[in-house]
Design a protein around this motif. Sequence first.
Motif, PDB file in Angstrom:
ATOM      1  N   ASP A 159       0.845  -1.172   0.000  1.00 17.48           N
ATOM      2  CA  ASP A 159       0.000   0.000   0.000  1.00 17.48           C
ATOM      3  C   ASP A 159       0.903   1.252   0.000  1.00 17.48           C
ATOM      4  OD1 ASP A 159      -2.178   1.519   0.306  1.00 17.48           O
ATOM      5  OD2 ASP A 159      -2.473   1.130   2.450  1.00 17.48           O
ATOM      6  N   ILE A 160       1.636   1.443  -1.080  1.00 14.81           N
ATOM      7  CA  ILE A 160       2.584   2.567  -1.142  1.00 14.81           C
ATOM      8  C   ILE A 160       2.124   3.492  -2.267  1.00 14.81           C
ATOM      9  CG2 ILE A 160       5.013   3.247  -1.466  1.00 14.81           C
ATOM     10  CD1 ILE A 160       5.790   0.364  -0.737  1.00 14.81           C
ATOM     11  N   ILE A 192      11.521  -4.751  -2.661  1.00 16.50           N
ATOM     12  CA  ILE A 192      10.758  -4.507  -1.428  1.00 16.50           C
ATOM     13  C   ILE A 192      10.256  -5.859  -0.943  1.00 16.50           C
ATOM     14  CG2 ILE A 192       8.782  -3.332  -0.385  1.00 16.50           C
ATOM     15  CD1 ILE A 192       8.936  -1.245  -2.604  1.00 16.50           C
ATOM     16  N   GLY A 193      10.600  -6.207   0.293  1.00 22.14           N
ATOM     17  CA  GLY A 193      10.146  -7.482   0.849  1.00 22.14           C
ATOM     18  C   GLY A 193      11.301  -8.390   1.176  1.00 22.14           C
ATOM     19  N   GLY A 234      10.702 -11.452   2.996  1.00 20.04           N
ATOM     20  CA  GLY A 234      10.160 -12.748   3.431  1.00 20.04           C
ATOM     21  C   GLY A 234      10.871 -13.832   2.634  1.00 20.04           C
ATOM     22  N   SER A 235      10.307 -15.026   2.590  1.00 18.51           N
ATOM     23  CA  SER A 235      10.967 -16.148   1.893  1.00 18.51           C
ATOM     24  C   SER A 235      11.296 -15.806   0.445  1.00 18.51           C
ATOM     25  CB  SER A 235      10.055 -17.375   1.881  1.00 18.51           C
ATOM     26  OG  SER A 235       9.842 -17.826   3.180  1.00 18.51           O
ATOM     27  N   SER A 236      10.362 -15.131  -0.243  1.00 16.22           N
ATOM     28  CA  SER A 236      10.595 -14.843  -1.669  1.00 16.22           C
ATOM     29  C   SER A 236      11.768 -13.887  -1.821  1.00 16.22           C
ATOM     30  CB  SER A 236       9.346 -14.236  -2.317  1.00 16.22           C
ATOM     31  OG  SER A 236       8.235 -15.072  -2.124  1.00 16.22           O
ATOM     32  N   ARG A 285      11.502  -3.827   5.816  1.00 15.32           N
ATOM     33  CA  ARG A 285      10.678  -3.270   6.900  1.00 15.32           C
ATOM     34  C   ARG A 285      10.843  -4.104   8.166  1.00 15.32           C
ATOM     35  NH1 ARG A 285       4.503  -2.045   5.662  1.00 15.32           N
ATOM     36  NH2 ARG A 285       4.306  -4.314   5.693  1.00 15.32           N
ATOM     37  N   ILE A 313       8.547   3.515   3.491  1.00 15.76           N
ATOM     38  CA  ILE A 313       8.681   4.041   2.126  1.00 15.76           C
ATOM     39  C   ILE A 313       7.590   5.097   1.948  1.00 15.76           C
ATOM     40  CG2 ILE A 313       8.483   3.457  -0.330  1.00 15.76           C
ATOM     41  CD1 ILE A 313       9.504   0.609   0.461  1.00 15.76           C
ATOM     42  N   ALA A 336       8.332  -8.158  -3.611  1.00 13.00           N
ATOM     43  CA  ALA A 336       8.221  -9.510  -3.033  1.00 13.00           C
ATOM     44  C   ALA A 336       7.439  -9.351  -1.739  1.00 13.00           C
ATOM     45  CB  ALA A 336       9.600 -10.095  -2.791  1.00 13.00           C
ATOM     46  N   THR A 337       6.212  -8.843  -1.879  1.00  9.13           N
ATOM     47  CA  THR A 337       5.479  -8.334  -0.717  1.00  9.13           C
ATOM     48  C   THR A 337       4.394  -9.279  -0.206  1.00  9.13           C
ATOM     49  OG1 THR A 337       4.287  -6.989  -2.337  1.00  9.13           O
ATOM     50  CG2 THR A 337       5.973  -5.885  -1.049  1.00  9.13           C
ATOM     51  N   GLY A 338       4.451 -10.529  -0.609  1.00  9.23           N
ATOM     52  CA  GLY A 338       3.635 -11.541   0.052  1.00  9.23           C
ATOM     53  C   GLY A 338       2.243 -11.751  -0.528  1.00  9.23           C
ATOM     54  N   PHE A 339       1.410 -12.402   0.286  1.00 15.95           N
ATOM     55  CA  PHE A 339       0.121 -12.922  -0.188  1.00 15.95           C
ATOM     56  C   PHE A 339      -0.995 -12.660   0.819  1.00 15.95           C
ATOM     57  CE2 PHE A 339       3.542 -15.395  -1.952  1.00 15.95           C
ATOM     58  CZ  PHE A 339       3.173 -15.595  -3.274  1.00 15.95           C
ATOM     59  N   TRP A 390       1.717 -13.470   8.464  1.00 17.04           N
ATOM     60  CA  TRP A 390       0.587 -13.796   7.589  1.00 17.04           C
ATOM     61  C   TRP A 390      -0.149 -15.049   8.067  1.00 17.04           C
ATOM     62  CZ3 TRP A 390       1.262 -18.553   5.431  1.00 17.04           C
ATOM     63  CH2 TRP A 390       2.552 -18.976   5.078  1.00 17.04           C
ATOM     64  N   ASN A 398      -0.615  -9.344   7.772  1.00 21.13           N
ATOM     65  CA  ASN A 398       0.007  -8.572   6.679  1.00 21.13           C
ATOM     66  C   ASN A 398      -1.019  -7.902   5.773  1.00 21.13           C
ATOM     67  OD1 ASN A 398      -0.903 -11.054   5.680  1.00 21.13           O
ATOM     68  ND2 ASN A 398       0.522 -11.005   3.985  1.00 21.13           N
TER      69      ASN A 398
HETATM   70  P1  NA7 Z   1       6.035 -12.636   3.077  1.00 20.41           P
HETATM   71  O1  NA7 Z   1       6.766 -13.610   3.885  1.00 20.41           O
HETATM   72  O2  NA7 Z   1       4.687 -12.197   3.516  1.00 20.41           O
HETATM   73  O3  NA7 Z   1       6.989 -11.353   2.914  1.00 20.41           O
HETATM   74  C1  NA7 Z   1       6.521 -10.143   2.412  1.00 20.41           C
HETATM   75  C2  NA7 Z   1       7.549  -9.091   2.655  1.00 20.41           C
HETATM   76  O4  NA7 Z   1       7.138  -7.855   2.069  1.00 20.41           O
HETATM   77  C3  NA7 Z   1       7.764  -8.814   4.138  1.00 20.41           C
HETATM   78  O5  NA7 Z   1       9.139  -8.613   4.343  1.00 20.41           O
HETATM   79  C4  NA7 Z   1       6.982  -7.511   4.328  1.00 20.41           C
HETATM   80  O6  NA7 Z   1       7.399  -6.747   5.412  1.00 20.41           O
HETATM   81  C5  NA7 Z   1       7.283  -6.821   3.025  1.00 20.41           C
HETATM   82  N1  NA7 Z   1       6.373  -5.716   2.763  1.00 20.41           N
HETATM   83  C6  NA7 Z   1       5.050  -5.775   2.479  1.00 20.41           C
HETATM   84  N2  NA7 Z   1       4.569  -4.523   2.305  1.00 20.41           N
HETATM   85  C7  NA7 Z   1       5.592  -3.685   2.489  1.00 20.41           C
HETATM   86  C8  NA7 Z   1       5.727  -2.270   2.461  1.00 20.41           C
HETATM   87  N3  NA7 Z   1       4.692  -1.471   2.204  1.00 20.41           N
HETATM   88  N4  NA7 Z   1       6.939  -1.727   2.703  1.00 20.41           N
HETATM   89  C9  NA7 Z   1       7.987  -2.525   2.972  1.00 20.41           C
HETATM   90  N5  NA7 Z   1       7.935  -3.856   3.016  1.00 20.41           N
HETATM   91  C10 NA7 Z   1       6.742  -4.437   2.778  1.00 20.41           C
HETATM   92  O7  NA7 Z   1       5.875 -13.132   1.572  1.00 20.41           O
HETATM   93  P2  NA7 Z   1       6.841 -14.048   0.686  1.00 20.41           P
HETATM   94  O8  NA7 Z   1       6.314 -14.072  -0.677  1.00 20.41           O
HETATM   95  O9  NA7 Z   1       8.255 -13.659   0.863  1.00 20.41           O
HETATM   96  O10 NA7 Z   1       6.692 -15.466   1.333  1.00 20.41           O
HETATM   97  C11 NA7 Z   1       5.404 -16.064   1.475  1.00 20.41           C
HETATM   98  C12 NA7 Z   1       5.495 -17.536   1.536  1.00 20.41           C
HETATM   99  O11 NA7 Z   1       5.643 -18.021   0.207  1.00 20.41           O
HETATM  100  C13 NA7 Z   1       6.653 -18.123   2.211  1.00 20.41           C
HETATM  101  O12 NA7 Z   1       6.532 -18.234   3.568  1.00 20.41           O
HETATM  102  C14 NA7 Z   1       6.800 -19.469   1.565  1.00 20.41           C
HETATM  103  O13 NA7 Z   1       5.898 -20.357   2.124  1.00 20.41           O
HETATM  104  C15 NA7 Z   1       6.413 -19.205   0.193  1.00 20.41           C
HETATM  105  P3  NA7 Z   1       6.650  -6.927   6.851  1.00 20.41           P
HETATM  106  O14 NA7 Z   1       7.087  -8.244   7.367  1.00 20.41           O
HETATM  107  O15 NA7 Z   1       5.174  -6.886   6.571  1.00 20.41           O
HETATM  108  O16 NA7 Z   1       7.105  -5.773   7.641  1.00 20.41           O
END
Ligand code: NA7
Length: 542
Positions: free
Chosen positions: A151-152, A183-184, A186-188, A208, A363, A386-389, A501, A506
């Motif tokens: 949400d940026i 950005i992100g 997590g695992s990805s 973050r 950001i 790479a901001t997740g699901f 998540w 998230n």
């Molecule tokens: P994740 O693990 O949900 O990671 C998403 C990342 O994106 C996480 O570091 C978030 O930070 C980051 N994020 C999301 N929005 C923002 C904004 N606005 N600014 C900065 N950073 C942000 O998703 P993945 O795809 O990596 O992994 C998901 C699963 O897929 C994994 O566990 C495996 O099973 C396969 P946050 O933590 O929210 O601060």
Amino acid sequence: MASSTEQFDAVIVGAGFAGMYLLHRLRELNLSARIYEAGNDVGGTWYWNRYPGARCDAESLAYSFSFSSELEQEWEWSERYAPQPEILKYARHVSERFDLRKDIQFETLVVSAHYRDDSEDWVIETDKGNRAIAKYCIMATGCLSVPQLPDIPGIDHFQGNLYQASKWPHEPVSFTGQRVGIIGTGSSGIQAIPVIAEEADHLYVFQRTANFSVPAANGPLDRDWVSEFKKNYRAHRKNHKIGNGSGFGDLQIEPRIEIKAPILRAEVSDDEATALLEDAWRSGGAKFMSAIGDQLMNEEANKFAREFVYRKIHETVKDPETAELLCPTNHPIGTRRICVDINYYDTYNRDNVSLISVEDHPIEQITEKGVQVNGEVFELDTLVLATGFDAMTGALLRIDIQGAEGEKLVDKWHAGPRSYLGLAVAGFPNLFTITGPGSPSVLSNMLVSIEQHVDWIMDCIGHMKTNELTVVEAEQLAEDQWVEHVNEVANMTLFPNGGSWYLGANVKGKPRIFMPYAAGVGPYREICDAITADGYKGFSFH
Ligand code: NA7
């Protein structure tokens, strides 16, 4: 807009591993089925997630189907953790070997599934104008299939190349000579960062929340070792299905260090506990989380493991400030999904990689030129998200699902998902969910959980066939008790402290409920089997 109506015994939504195995099993029961799949190929997660470095964080020999000995004997995995292209190839191989494609309609999104009380069946409609009527509707929609965009403000203004990890182009993407931002973390992100860093001119990582990551200790599989392993595949598979763990059983392969869990923190000295963690760290992979048996239950044990990882990060990353930023401090280790990496921390020793913490200074915006943080614009040629699901419920709630008397799933789940065993929902007759919320799902080896769910459903449908029953439905009381039990188990662990998540944390506005069942695949299977043996206790039939 519906062009014609087709009739099936079952409609399956999604042609990932769950959908494929369902189709195979339904055919064995001589039932007709159609899969609708949004992508233009099988594979689900492995079809969409093609970002650089994408690979499974579960070991190949366990993350594969067990239902066919011929399949498991003939397929050769190349590495301990298979890369995405190889898993996709495997999915395609399965679809061809079992002749599945003829019953799959690709590039088709299911938009609605409505139960009709009078005829006791489901009407499923797609974005391509299909209308299908089926006795059973089975959701094989995956736990991590709806990408979450950040949400940026200003994302649309960016003039460079913009990529989403979970919707990566099918054509090769080059980073050569480019300033790349991601950005992100997590695992990805953690998988992609080391690979992009090798190619980009400069990589800016916008972090973050720091996440814990353990080394994969990946490598090619030794052929002799694999053939020995395959001789005992049945015994190994059996092992994956039992116990309190995630469904990997005795699979601890390269290097072959025996992890002596469960040993509780209080039973061992500091030196012995460190030795257990050291063995698990060298051995590689998510099994690190069970190196000390009560790491996920007991704050002291968890703290001990966290501090071990902090030391590893500081030993690896040369710049102490960067190392400190990479040490997660806001959650117990493992309560957010543990990442499994190849050279992640070491990547920060490269001159062409900068870690930008956006924890205290989020950001501000994405401009035409790049990412703005604390008034400074980091100019980029390419930005990777790479901001997740929207995990576990996202894909189900995007379909307009209406059960008996027109009740909408989105209304029923407004305060969080409620399900009996993660398999069925009261008020939604003949609807099944594979690895739904309330089942071990994302805390388990997905293939083990998928096969168990599909087998259980097939037994149930077989039972209905034999007894000429038309409708099965979870009872409200059974569902309520199960939801309570899932919460009770979660509250015995440190998981609810993770803000991840797993809890829906998230996604803005998503109810905070710990969604997976944390007792492990073995106890869960025993419960499901006991329910079957008890005449499907908690389900009503007619
Ligand atoms: P994740 O693990 O949900 O990671 C998403 C990342 O994106 C996480 O570091 C978030 O930070 C980051 N994020 C999301 N929005 C923002 C904004 N606005 N600014 C900065 N950073 C942000 O998703 P993945 O795809 O990596 O992994 C998901 C699963 O897929 C994994 O566990 C495996 O099973 C396969 P946050 O933590 O929210 O601060």
